[in-house]
Design a protein around this motif. Sequence first.
Motif, short mmCIF file in Angstrom:
data_model
loop_
_atom_site.label_atom_id
_atom_site.label_comp_id
_atom_site.label_asym_id
_atom_site.label_seq_id
_atom_site.Cartn_x
_atom_site.Cartn_y
_atom_site.Cartn_z
N VAL A 141 0.85 -1.19 0.00
CA VAL A 141 0.00 0.00 0.00
C VAL A 141 0.88 1.24 0.00
O VAL A 141 1.77 1.38 0.86
N ASP A 142 0.66 2.11 -0.97
CA ASP A 142 1.43 3.36 -1.09
C ASP A 142 2.93 3.09 -1.09
O ASP A 142 3.72 3.85 -0.51
N GLY A 143 3.31 1.98 -1.73
CA GLY A 143 4.71 1.63 -1.85
C GLY A 143 5.31 0.92 -0.66
O GLY A 143 6.49 0.57 -0.67
N VAL A 144 4.50 0.68 0.40
CA VAL A 144 5.00 0.04 1.62
C VAL A 144 4.55 -1.41 1.63
O VAL A 144 3.35 -1.70 1.49
N ALA A 145 5.49 -2.34 1.80
CA ALA A 145 5.17 -3.77 1.81
C ALA A 145 4.85 -4.23 3.23
O ALA A 145 5.55 -3.90 4.18
N THR A 157 -4.95 -6.75 10.76
CA THR A 157 -4.40 -6.02 9.62
C THR A 157 -4.74 -4.55 9.73
O THR A 157 -3.90 -3.67 9.49
N GLN A 158 -5.99 -4.24 10.11
CA GLN A 158 -6.40 -2.84 10.26
C GLN A 158 -5.58 -2.15 11.35
O GLN A 158 -5.22 -0.97 11.21
N ASP A 159 -5.30 -2.88 12.43
CA ASP A 159 -4.50 -2.29 13.52
C ASP A 159 -3.12 -1.89 13.04
O ASP A 159 -2.61 -0.82 13.37
N VAL A 160 -2.49 -2.77 12.27
CA VAL A 160 -1.14 -2.50 11.77
C VAL A 160 -1.15 -1.31 10.82
O VAL A 160 -0.29 -0.42 10.91
N LEU A 161 -2.14 -1.26 9.91
CA LEU A 161 -2.23 -0.14 8.98
C LEU A 161 -2.48 1.17 9.72
O LEU A 161 -1.92 2.21 9.37
N SER A 162 -3.34 1.13 10.73
CA SER A 162 -3.62 2.34 11.51
C SER A 162 -2.38 2.82 12.24
O SER A 162 -2.09 4.03 12.29
N GLU A 163 -1.63 1.87 12.81
CA GLU A 163 -0.42 2.24 13.54
C GLU A 163 0.62 2.82 12.57
O GLU A 163 1.29 3.81 12.89
N TYR A 164 0.72 2.22 11.39
CA TYR A 164 1.67 2.75 10.41
C TYR A 164 1.24 4.13 9.93
O TYR A 164 2.07 5.02 9.72
N ASP A 165 -0.08 4.33 9.77
CA ASP A 165 -0.60 5.62 9.33
C ASP A 165 -0.24 6.72 10.32
O ASP A 165 0.01 7.86 9.93
N GLU A 166 -0.22 6.36 11.61
CA GLU A 166 0.12 7.36 12.63
C GLU A 166 1.63 7.62 12.68
O GLU A 166 2.07 8.76 12.83
N PRO A 178 5.32 5.74 10.86
CA PRO A 178 5.78 7.03 10.33
C PRO A 178 4.79 7.73 9.42
O PRO A 178 4.99 8.87 9.05
N GLY A 179 3.73 7.04 8.99
CA GLY A 179 2.73 7.64 8.11
C GLY A 179 2.97 7.34 6.65
O GLY A 179 4.11 7.32 6.18
N PHE A 180 1.88 7.07 5.92
CA PHE A 180 1.98 6.89 4.47
C PHE A 180 2.34 8.23 3.82
O PHE A 180 1.94 9.30 4.32
N LYS A 181 3.06 8.18 2.72
CA LYS A 181 3.52 9.42 2.08
C LYS A 181 2.41 10.18 1.38
O LYS A 181 2.37 11.41 1.41
N ASN A 182 1.52 9.44 0.73
CA ASN A 182 0.55 10.11 -0.14
C ASN A 182 -0.90 9.95 0.29
O ASN A 182 -1.77 10.64 -0.25
N PHE A 183 -1.17 9.07 1.26
CA PHE A 183 -2.56 8.76 1.61
C PHE A 183 -2.74 8.68 3.12
O PHE A 183 -1.79 8.40 3.85
N ASN A 184 -3.98 8.91 3.56
CA ASN A 184 -4.39 8.69 4.94
C ASN A 184 -5.31 7.48 5.00
O ASN A 184 -6.14 7.28 4.11
N PHE A 185 -5.15 6.66 6.06
CA PHE A 185 -5.97 5.47 6.25
C PHE A 185 -7.02 5.78 7.30
O PHE A 185 -6.71 6.37 8.34
N ASP A 186 -8.29 5.37 7.04
CA ASP A 186 -9.38 5.71 7.96
C ASP A 186 -9.56 4.70 9.09
O ASP A 186 -10.45 4.86 9.93
N GLY A 187 -8.75 3.65 9.12
CA GLY A 187 -8.86 2.66 10.18
C GLY A 187 -9.74 1.48 9.83
O GLY A 187 -9.79 0.50 10.58
N THR A 188 -10.43 1.54 8.69
CA THR A 188 -11.28 0.41 8.28
C THR A 188 -10.81 -0.14 6.94
O THR A 188 -10.15 -1.18 6.89
N ASP A 189 -11.13 0.59 5.84
CA ASP A 189 -10.73 0.08 4.53
C ASP A 189 -10.54 1.17 3.49
O ASP A 189 -10.42 0.87 2.31
#
Length: 432
Positions: free
Chosen positions: A199-203, A231-240, A242-253
């Motif tokens: 997602v957004d270049g992050v594996a 999976t949602q927990d990990v994406l949410s934690e990463y979003d906070e 270091p954060g995705f470069k181009n997108f924000n994750f809403d915690g669901t999908d």
Amino acid sequence: MKINNNIPALRGLNALHQNTLALNKSLEKLSSGLKINKAADDVAGMAISQKMRTQVQGLKQANDNAMDGISMIQTAEGSLNEVHDMLQRMRELAIQSANGTYGEVDRAQIQKEIDHLTSEINVTAGNTEFNQMPLLTGGEPLGDSGFSIELSRTVDENGNEIADLTTDGPRLATLEEYTQYDATLPDASLQTPGTGFTVDGVAFEFYDSDAGPYTGSAVPIDIKGADTGTTQDVLSEYDESPGFKNFNFDGTDKFTAKEPSSKGNYMIANDGGIPTTDIDIQIGANANQLLEVNLESLSSHQLGLSAPPGTPGYGPAPNIEEGVGIEITRAGLDFTNEDSIHYAIDALDKAIDKVSSTRSTLGAYQNRLEHTVENLGVSEANMTTSLSQIRDTDMAQEMAEYTRTNVLTQSATAMLAKSNELPNTVLQLIQG
């Protein structure tokens, strides 16, 4: 006077043995240059010097390792310099193509050069090796996990829907719109270790905590959920952080672009993925003294220069060739219409930034290794000095000792000869 036991001769013989032993030791030290030739010479010194000798030899090899690491980094950075030049040329062509004075035929000719430059970036990334180790193709690819993502709608800055792209068909966002993607996220508990998604270049990679701690180079997701959560927990934690470069994750999908207009279509996302290549450089004389160098895959797909067919901003690109170890994607940046051209300019800016970031990281690694080489050289010199004090012979001092014992040996030999003549005096008593 006694003749059964010649005490003076025995004492002379003992002195001769001692002096001969000392003389032999001096000869051994002078001929080898070492003060410690066997453990008996200095028991404690032998043990200490062997440890120090191990350190010195380890420091020498670590220095060579660091130099090899610098050479490897220079190889990768040199290839990325060429990638930078190609990206700059592609952006120059994009600016040229965006000019309204060029028609479809002209832009088609520009598209050919763009496709070939994209192909050459693939080939450069695939062929860049050091000691037959690929440097710019990333690590072992992840297996598919069932992940999918779809450009679903555009929204305003407050998240309110502007257009439903699932019914109208995918398109590039306008100047005031933010793109929003719907993702089908895999259930971690149903996954097999070694699968993942990007997602957004992050594996992201699934692993089993029961089999031990995660040892890969992607962002880990525990299929048991014990160490990482869902999976949602990990994406949410990463979003906070270091954060995705181009997108924000809403915690669901949902993933929402951080920037409006066509920049929001720059989504490098797919099932599976390519983690970084982690190369450990042994930079110390002891175990686990390592510098870990992380190298990303920099294929056209990872740079956002190509994408699956049907992605907005990308069109058929039959001239794109496959690089070594890189899976071909047949949709490249589209320079045939104005909307796609402006997206291509934004995409090339992001690709240039990504290559610049990678080169900056490599430069930082090289600077660290150069300081490491200097430090290892100083440590080796100091450790060798200490080792020399314990192990090496002081030739001047030992030569003086040799001269002393040599004279004593000759003197003891002469006195032994004189002592052996003493019993002869008994004959004078008998004859008298």
